[in-house]
Design a protein around this motif. Structure first.
Motif, short mmCIF file in Angstrom:
data_model
loop_
_atom_site.label_atom_id
_atom_site.label_comp_id
_atom_site.label_asym_id
_atom_site.label_seq_id
_atom_site.Cartn_x
_atom_site.Cartn_y
_atom_site.Cartn_z
N ASP A 241 0.75 -1.26 -0.01
CA ASP A 241 -0.08 -0.09 0.06
C ASP A 241 0.84 1.19 -0.19
O ASP A 241 0.56 2.33 -0.58
CB ASP A 241 -0.91 -0.05 1.35
CG ASP A 241 -2.20 -0.94 0.94
OD1 ASP A 241 -2.48 -1.36 -0.09
OD2 ASP A 241 -2.93 -1.18 1.94
N ASP A 242 2.09 1.14 0.73
CA ASP A 242 3.02 2.48 0.67
C ASP A 242 3.44 2.61 -0.58
O ASP A 242 3.80 3.77 -1.05
CB ASP A 242 3.94 2.28 1.60
CG ASP A 242 4.85 3.35 1.84
OD1 ASP A 242 4.25 4.37 1.82
OD2 ASP A 242 6.09 3.10 2.04
N THR A 244 1.96 1.52 -3.75
CA THR A 244 1.00 1.80 -4.80
C THR A 244 0.37 3.00 -4.42
O THR A 244 -1.02 2.95 -4.87
CB THR A 244 0.17 0.47 -4.85
OG1 THR A 244 -0.60 -0.02 -3.77
CG2 THR A 244 1.09 -0.74 -5.38
N GLY A 245 0.14 3.63 -3.49
CA GLY A 245 -0.46 4.90 -3.17
C GLY A 245 -0.20 6.10 -3.91
O GLY A 245 0.19 6.01 -5.14
N GLY A 254 -3.74 3.01 -1.35
CA GLY A 254 -3.12 2.02 -2.09
C GLY A 254 -4.07 0.77 -2.56
O GLY A 254 -5.12 0.99 -2.91
N THR A 255 -3.60 -0.40 -2.48
CA THR A 255 -4.26 -1.30 -2.93
C THR A 255 -5.19 -2.14 -2.02
O THR A 255 -6.40 -2.15 -2.18
CB THR A 255 -3.37 -2.60 -3.64
OG1 THR A 255 -2.61 -1.98 -4.49
CG2 THR A 255 -3.99 -3.78 -4.14
#
Length: 818
Positions: A241-242, A244-245, A254-255
């Protein structure tokens, strides 16, 4: 149909002949009071469209029980589907047993029941006899065949039927996909696009009638591909998430956090649609559409994401935990990606992708893989799911919060070079599918142009040509629509005729009738130089123009006064520098208020502190629905100092003068409370309740129509013979009202609801809005109250507790509670 319905249908038919922009939607029916149906109804209420919300009759109690429960639930949801919670009462409640006749009054019928083809078809047969002859009927299905649904309707309705896919939550998500069937009348689709764009404030993309349409087809396939790559590279959800944000130019969630917000059951349903309606023959990526094991396990546990307070993540007190499949338990989250990849992602696109492709670490390889997969999937499916590449990129921007769509990023990074890298990975078996990139990627117009977006338009793989944007009258209202990278079109930064420009402000005009002032500072903060530019704008507008519009092209409208720029002067000269800056800002606000031509503030996004005051001292405000307005200075230990408190006192006097009740304190309380508690209106509608937007102001659903409407308002005011308000004295509530407020503040402080410093600040606010140490109903001027504001502001600047708050905000961006 009755006589009234016949007459209404005739009016609509005549309007339709006049063009798609004339379709008048006087009432909408929403069928289905589930999550989406109820929230669509809420958004219709937000934009002043009367709506009837239908559902099945309740088996026990009142027949409208199901709808009543859904409407009540709207008031509890966060983020709120409603601009103001009490507007839930405006949703008319109905059930299919008692109220089918109401359908005949509706110009648009939106079906939003559960994703069961048999249920939808059964409902269509029931409603068909009751639908008005002119009404458009649309299904909010997220992926079922629109053509198959249309076949259940009588032939007379089929030309007026299409798909209308809102994204969740409907109030906040900009994307709406429209889907035609082979029998849909093109004019009907144009009419609906016009209404959805201008009336509902949405960005419309037309999708082909394929499973999950465009955004969910590409987006969910991307999420599934991402989950496969996560397993392959052994990364944790928090690290992913870090990565893909925001670092990747996507939604900050993120995801996996995004999946939790959407709902894992909803995601599973969309995945199942892909699994059930596609195959290896129709989609070469079908092998990657299997439901991930971690998703299966979470669904089995009933952990559906945010709605059940547990999904990929779970909150335990103040701690955030992440799910671990191996142990089937939650473990502490908070891991971050390696800093080196954060630095890579800040590089220019071409260099960025090259670095990621050549990375040796799993995080870099993961990032390249998911980007490659997104390019590959979008290219292979473009011809079947969309008309042009523009539709895909806009859908991913508006539906999945991406800063750039896949084709935009690919094009920016170097079209043919990236295509070669993708093809090499396909050949090496690294990609999700063996399907080669389409021939048009390497040969013909796209290869020659270096991408799919050009000045002439965006690539249509069916015609093999670059196709311009669709031309509809409604888009004339969007003077500077959001453009894709590489696409042609006017950009506000260079449009029109520039009269003055420096690094702080640009003064320009589009029509040589109304002057436009655009702030250029970071977050459009208001510095002394900006104030100087605004005063220059008023002077120029009075000499040569019909009005002045303050509009800066993008969000925010203004985050307030530029505190950071005044700190060096404060350190060097002392509080006198702050007093001079505040005094100049106050003079600027009064110059705007008493300008000889109308000043219109076009507000979008944040209008905080000084930005709020800039709006308040304009003759009129044109406000985008999703605007957040408030006097928030208390958060940094200050009081509003550019006329905000003076405005609160003056408005209280004006409202009392228009009422039979002359008790000023009653009219002052709400404004005082809003300022003392730093309340921010979380919509233009709520800001109207707080008094920062007036009933006479205009609320605009579509952010891209803001400048058009503001210019129209300025011209209209001028044509109506605009004169600035008289400078007049007005009564203040005086020391007795201040004493009453102080009593309440003491209770808050002693009860532990306010810190000693918050109490001190609120005391200073009370002193200003009541007029200081004067008798009740003493007449004062704006300048007198502004002097009190300045004195309070400057006293606080020197206070150690306030200095802690200011430095904390400047260093961390978060308020300090002391």
């Amino acid at each position: 149909m009755n006589k009234d319905q016949d007459e209404h249908a005739a009016v609509q038919a005549a309007a339709a002949k006049a063009g798609p922009g004339r379709f008048l939607v006087k009432k909408v029916a929403v069928l289905g009071a589930g999550v989406m149906g109820a929230q669509i109804a809420a958004h219709l209420v937000n934009v002043k469209v009367p709506v009837v919300l239908f559902d099945l009759p309740a088996k026990e109690g009142p027949k409208n029980g199901i709808v009543t429960k859904a409407v009540e639930n709207l008031k509890k949801l966060k983020p709120s589907p409603l601009g103001v919670a009490e507007d839930a009462a405006l949703i008319q409640q109905a059930n299919y047993e008692e109220h089918m006749g109401l359908l005949g009054e509706c110009d648009l019928v939106i079906e939003a029941i559960a994703e069961r083809m048999d249920w939808k078809l059964d409902l269509y047969q029931k409603i068909a006899p009751h639908v008005a002859k002119h009404a458009i009927v649309a299904s909010n299905t997220s992926g079922l065949s629109i053509t198959k649904l249309s076949e259940a309707l009588p032939e007379a309705i089929q030309p007026r039927f299409c798909g209308i896919h809102f994204f969740n939550p409907p109030r906040y998500m900009y994307l709406v996909e429209l889907i035609a069937t082979p029998t849909t009348n093109p004019e009907i689709l144009d009419q609906l696009e016009t209404f959805v764009t201008s009336g509902l404030g949405k960005g419309v993309v037309r999708a082909k009638d394929t499973p999950n349409f465009i955004a969910n087809r590409v987006g969910i396939a991307g999420m599934l591909g991402t989950m496969r790559e996560v397993e392959k590279f052994g990364l944790t959800f928090d690290v992913v998430d870090d990565l893909t944000g925001k670092k990747l130019g996507r939604a900050s969630s993120g995801t996996f956090r995004t999946a939790d917000v959407v709902g894992l059951d909803t995601m599973a349903h969309v995945i199942k649609t892909l699994q059930d309606t596609l195959s290896a023959d129709t989609d070469p990526f079908y092998g990657s559409f299997g439901t991930p094991e971690v998703l299966k396990k979470l669904l089995a546990l009933g952990n559906l994401g945010q709605k059940t307070k547990a999904g990929f993540y779970r909150k335990a007190g103040r701690d955030i935990l992440r799910f671990e499949l191996e142990s089937e338990s939650y473990v502490p989250a908070g891991q971050k990606a390696d800093e080196v990849y954060g630095r890579m992602l800040k590089k220019p696109a071409g260099e960025r992708l090259k670095l990621l492709r050549n990375a040796t670490g799993p995080q870099g390889q993961f990032l390249w893989s998911i980007l490659r997969n997104s390019f590959h999937y979008a290219a292979v499916h473009l011809a079947t799911i969309a008309e042009t590449a523009r539709d895909v990129d806009q859908a991913m921007r508006w539906g999945f919060g991406m800063k750039q769509g896949p084709f935009e990023l690919w094009q920016e990074a170097g079209w043919l070079q990236v295509a070669q890298w993708i093809q090499e990975d396909i050949a090496a078996g690294k990609a999700l599918s063996k399907a080669p990139l389409p021939k048009w990627v390497f040969e013909g117009p796209v290869a020659d142009a270096g991408g799919v977006h050009t000045e002439q338009g965006s690539f249509n793989p069916t015609t093999g040509k670059f196709q311009p944007r669709r031309v509809l009258p409604v888009y004339d209202r969007q003077l500077f629509p959001e453009l894709l990278r590489g696409e042609g079109g006017a950009r506000f930064e260079t449009a029109g005729t520039t009269l003055h420009e420096d690094r702080n402000i640009r003064l320009w005009t589009l029509d040589h009738q109304v002057l436009i002032a655009s702030l250029k500072t970071k977050m459009h903060t208001i510095s002394p130089e900006v104030c100087e530019g605004l005063q220059q704008a008023v002077e120029l507008a009075e000499k040569e123009y019909q009005g002045l519009v303050v509009w800066s092209g993008d969000e925010p409208f203004s985050a307030g006064a530029d505190l950071e720029s005044t700190l060096p002067a404060f350190i060097a000269v002392g509080v006198a520098a702050i007093e001079d800056a505040e005094g100049f800002m106050q003079q600027t606000m009064l110059r705007l208020r008493y300008a000889g031509v109308p000043v219109v503030s076009a507000i979008r996004g944040l209008a905080l502190g000084g930005g709020c005051e800039l709006g308040l001292y304009s003759a009129k405000r044109v406000v985008a629905m999703e605007s957040y307005i408030g006097l928030v200075e208390v958060g940094v230990g200050l009081v509003p100092g550019a006329g905000g408190l003076t405005y609160i006192a003056r408005r209280a006097a004006e409202n009392a003068a228009a009422s039979t009740d002359k008790d000023l304190l009653k009219f002052l309380t709400e404004g005082f409370t809003a300022a003392a508690m730093a309340k921010v209106g979380t919509s233009a509608l709520e800001s109207r309740k707080l008094g920062y937007v007036l009933e006479s102001d205009v609320i605009v659903p579509n952010k891209d129509e803001l400048l058009y409407v503001a210019l129209q308002q300025a011209r209209s005011l001028y044509d109506a013979g605009y004169r600035a308000p008289h400078k007049r004295m007005f009564p203040v509530a005086g020391r007795s009202a201040k004493a009453t407020i102080m009593g309440q503040l003491v209770n808050l402080r002693d009860g532990g609801f306010a810190s000693a410093h918050d109490f001190h600040i609120a005391t200073l606010i009370a002193n200003v809005v009541t007029g200081g140490d004067v008798d009740a109903n003493t007449l004062v001027t704006e300048e007198y109250l502004m002097t009190l504001e300045r004195q309070a502001f400057c006293a606080l600047v020197q206070h150690p507790k306030t200095q802690e708050r200011i430095l904390g905000m400047l260093s961390t961006g978060k308020p300090v509670r002391n």
